[in-house]
Design a protein around this motif. Structure first.
Motif, short mmCIF file in Angstrom:
data_model
loop_
_atom_site.label_atom_id
_atom_site.label_comp_id
_atom_site.label_asym_id
_atom_site.label_seq_id
_atom_site.Cartn_x
_atom_site.Cartn_y
_atom_site.Cartn_z
N LYS A 1 -6.09 -1.90 -12.75
CA LYS A 1 -5.77 -0.97 -11.68
C LYS A 1 -5.53 -1.76 -10.38
CE LYS A 1 -6.43 2.67 -14.28
NZ LYS A 1 -5.30 3.49 -14.73
N THR A 2 -4.90 -1.12 -9.45
CA THR A 2 -4.57 -1.76 -8.17
C THR A 2 -5.79 -2.34 -7.48
OG1 THR A 2 -2.73 -0.21 -7.88
CG2 THR A 2 -3.49 -1.36 -5.92
N THR A 3 -6.91 -1.63 -7.55
CA THR A 3 -8.11 -2.04 -6.84
C THR A 3 -8.78 -3.27 -7.45
OG1 THR A 3 -9.35 -0.42 -8.14
CG2 THR A 3 -8.63 0.24 -5.94
N GLU A 4 -8.35 -3.68 -8.63
CA GLU A 4 -9.01 -4.80 -9.31
C GLU A 4 -8.47 -6.17 -8.90
OE1 GLU A 4 -10.03 -4.10 -13.58
OE2 GLU A 4 -8.77 -2.32 -13.31
N ILE A 5 -7.46 -6.20 -8.04
CA ILE A 5 -6.88 -7.47 -7.64
C ILE A 5 -6.98 -7.67 -6.13
CG2 ILE A 5 -4.58 -6.39 -7.56
CD1 ILE A 5 -3.38 -9.11 -8.16
N ASP A 6 -7.27 -8.89 -5.73
CA ASP A 6 -7.34 -9.24 -4.31
C ASP A 6 -5.91 -9.52 -3.83
OD1 ASP A 6 -7.79 -10.23 -1.78
OD2 ASP A 6 -9.43 -11.56 -2.37
N THR A 7 -5.20 -8.45 -3.55
CA THR A 7 -3.79 -8.56 -3.17
C THR A 7 -3.61 -9.32 -1.87
OG1 THR A 7 -3.51 -6.38 -4.17
CG2 THR A 7 -1.66 -7.26 -2.93
N GLU A 8 -4.49 -9.13 -0.93
CA GLU A 8 -4.36 -9.81 0.37
C GLU A 8 -4.42 -11.33 0.20
OE1 GLU A 8 -6.64 -9.97 4.67
OE2 GLU A 8 -6.45 -8.05 3.63
N GLN A 9 -5.35 -11.80 -0.59
CA GLN A 9 -5.47 -13.23 -0.84
C GLN A 9 -4.25 -13.76 -1.61
OE1 GLN A 9 -7.57 -15.03 0.56
NE2 GLN A 9 -8.14 -16.84 -0.62
N LEU A 10 -3.76 -12.96 -2.55
CA LEU A 10 -2.58 -13.34 -3.32
C LEU A 10 -1.36 -13.45 -2.42
CD1 LEU A 10 -1.12 -13.87 -6.00
CD2 LEU A 10 -0.95 -11.38 -6.29
N HIS B 1 0.82 -1.21 0.00
CA HIS B 1 0.00 0.00 0.00
C HIS B 1 0.85 1.26 0.00
CE1 HIS B 1 -3.86 -1.86 0.14
NE2 HIS B 1 -3.63 -2.51 1.26
N ALA B 2 2.10 1.15 0.42
CA ALA B 2 2.98 2.31 0.43
C ALA B 2 3.41 2.72 -0.97
CB ALA B 2 4.21 2.03 1.29
N VAL B 3 3.39 1.79 -1.90
CA VAL B 3 3.87 2.09 -3.26
C VAL B 3 2.85 1.83 -4.37
CG1 VAL B 3 6.34 1.93 -2.80
CG2 VAL B 3 5.05 -0.15 -3.29
N PHE B 4 1.71 1.26 -4.04
CA PHE B 4 0.66 1.02 -5.02
C PHE B 4 -0.59 1.78 -4.60
CE2 PHE B 4 3.49 -2.30 -6.21
CZ PHE B 4 3.14 -2.73 -7.49
N GLU B 5 -0.95 2.80 -5.38
CA GLU B 5 -2.17 3.56 -5.12
C GLU B 5 -3.30 3.01 -5.97
OE1 GLU B 5 -1.75 7.86 -4.81
OE2 GLU B 5 0.42 7.59 -4.95
N ALA B 6 -4.52 3.33 -5.55
CA ALA B 6 -5.72 2.76 -6.17
C ALA B 6 -5.78 2.99 -7.68
CB ALA B 6 -6.97 3.32 -5.50
N SER B 7 -5.34 4.15 -8.13
CA SER B 7 -5.48 4.50 -9.55
C SER B 7 -4.27 4.10 -10.39
CB SER B 7 -5.72 6.00 -9.69
OG SER B 7 -4.63 6.73 -9.13
N ASP B 8 -3.27 3.50 -9.78
CA ASP B 8 -2.06 3.15 -10.53
C ASP B 8 -2.34 2.12 -11.62
OD1 ASP B 8 -0.52 4.87 -9.08
OD2 ASP B 8 0.37 3.34 -7.78
N ASP B 9 -1.67 2.30 -12.72
CA ASP B 9 -1.74 1.34 -13.84
C ASP B 9 -0.74 0.22 -13.55
OD1 ASP B 9 -2.08 0.06 -16.24
OD2 ASP B 9 -0.83 1.46 -17.37
N ILE B 10 -1.24 -0.99 -13.39
CA ILE B 10 -0.36 -2.08 -12.99
C ILE B 10 -0.50 -3.28 -13.92
CG2 ILE B 10 -0.59 -1.34 -10.58
CD1 ILE B 10 -2.17 -3.95 -10.08
N ALA B 11 0.44 -4.18 -13.79
CA ALA B 11 0.38 -5.46 -14.49
C ALA B 11 0.85 -6.54 -13.52
CB ALA B 11 1.26 -5.44 -15.73
N ILE B 12 0.41 -7.75 -13.75
CA ILE B 12 0.84 -8.88 -12.94
C ILE B 12 1.49 -9.90 -13.86
CG2 ILE B 12 0.12 -10.72 -11.36
CD1 ILE B 12 -2.45 -9.10 -10.88
N THR B 13 2.67 -10.34 -13.49
CA THR B 13 3.32 -11.41 -14.24
C THR B 13 3.44 -12.63 -13.35
OG1 THR B 13 4.57 -9.99 -15.76
CG2 THR B 13 5.47 -12.16 -15.31
N TYR B 14 2.96 -13.75 -13.84
CA TYR B 14 3.01 -15.02 -13.12
C TYR B 14 3.76 -16.01 -14.00
CZ TYR B 14 1.36 -19.53 -11.28
OH TYR B 14 1.28 -20.82 -10.78
N GLN B 15 4.74 -16.71 -13.44
CA GLN B 15 5.51 -17.64 -14.26
C GLN B 15 5.84 -18.92 -13.49
OE1 GLN B 15 8.62 -14.88 -15.34
NE2 GLN B 15 10.00 -15.54 -13.69
N ILE B 16 5.89 -20.02 -14.27
CA ILE B 16 6.17 -21.34 -13.72
C ILE B 16 7.19 -22.05 -14.61
CG2 ILE B 16 3.90 -21.59 -12.63
CD1 ILE B 16 3.11 -23.39 -15.04
#
Length: 208
Positions: free
Chosen positions: A126-135, A56-71
């Motif tokens: 956006k930051t608000t679109e992901i359940d970060t706590e569960q992740l 929360h210190a570096v990701f604000e609600a309106s920030d444009d973000i991406a998630i990369t997941y790799q295996i």
């Protein structure tokens, strides 16, 4: 901006121009309860609280973000649409999902042409679109077979607005890196007490 020119390969802290490394699992708490031989729920609660505080210190609600997941894949293992990572988004309707194969990361571990790292990048969110706590809870639980949820793989949160990348690698720690020092300055000050002691001297030389 486009994805930061950060190689998404652990340990992110040691492979990036500028970075902070944080202690997530509290060293003053035991993972196991001595008497009951069960996992100490307080340890995991504090770890999650620390991870969320840094996020929360570096990701604000309106920030444009991406998630990369790799295996890692032997050529047969794939990232499926029902994977845990996709379920952590409120909706995929407006998201862009890119699936790709990579041999330029951890290349010393790839023995055969069929081996590669399978990557899914979810952007346009956006930051608000992901359940970060569960992740984060799933990542913290990774090494403990009795705990759920669990994430098998690597996850990188890319903040295109702030130009930084965050990687919670397990219950022990989190890396936040950038190609520039400025996006990390305020985080260095606000969460200085959580910086991993092992790397504190080198971090202080850059940011203090």
């Amino acid at each position: 901006m486009d994805d930061p020119e950060i190689k998404l390969e652990r340990p992110l802290f040691y492979k990036s121009p500028f970075g902070l490394r944080f202690e997530i699992g509290p060293s003053d708490l035991e993972i196991w309860n001595d008497e009951s031989k069960s996992l100490n729920s307080e340890y995991f609660s504090v770890a999650l609280e620390r991870a969320m505080s840094i996020f929360h210190a570096v990701f604000e609600a309106s920030d444009d973000i991406a998630i990369t997941y790799q295996i890692f894949s032997d050529g047969r293992r794939k990232i499926k649409k029902r994977s845990f990572i996709f379920k952590q988004l409120n909706s995929l309707d407006n998201a862009k999902i890119e699936l790709s194969d990579h041999r330029e990361i951890y290349s010393e571990d790839l023995d055969y042409k069929s081996e590669c790292w399978k990557r899914a990048t979810i952007s346009g969110i956006k930051t608000t679109e992901i359940d970060t706590e569960q992740l984060f809870k799933a990542i913290i639980n990774t090494d403990f077979s009795s705990l759920q949820p669990k994430l098998n793989g690597e996850c990188y949160l890319i903040n295109r607005t702030k130009q930084l990348v965050l990687n919670l690698y397990d219950d022990r720690g989190m890396d936040v890196v950038s190609n520039r020092k400025e996006p990390l300055d305020s985080l260095y000050r606000s969460h200085n007490h959580l910086i991993l002691d092992y790397d504190r001297e080198s971090i202080d030389k850059v940011f203090s």
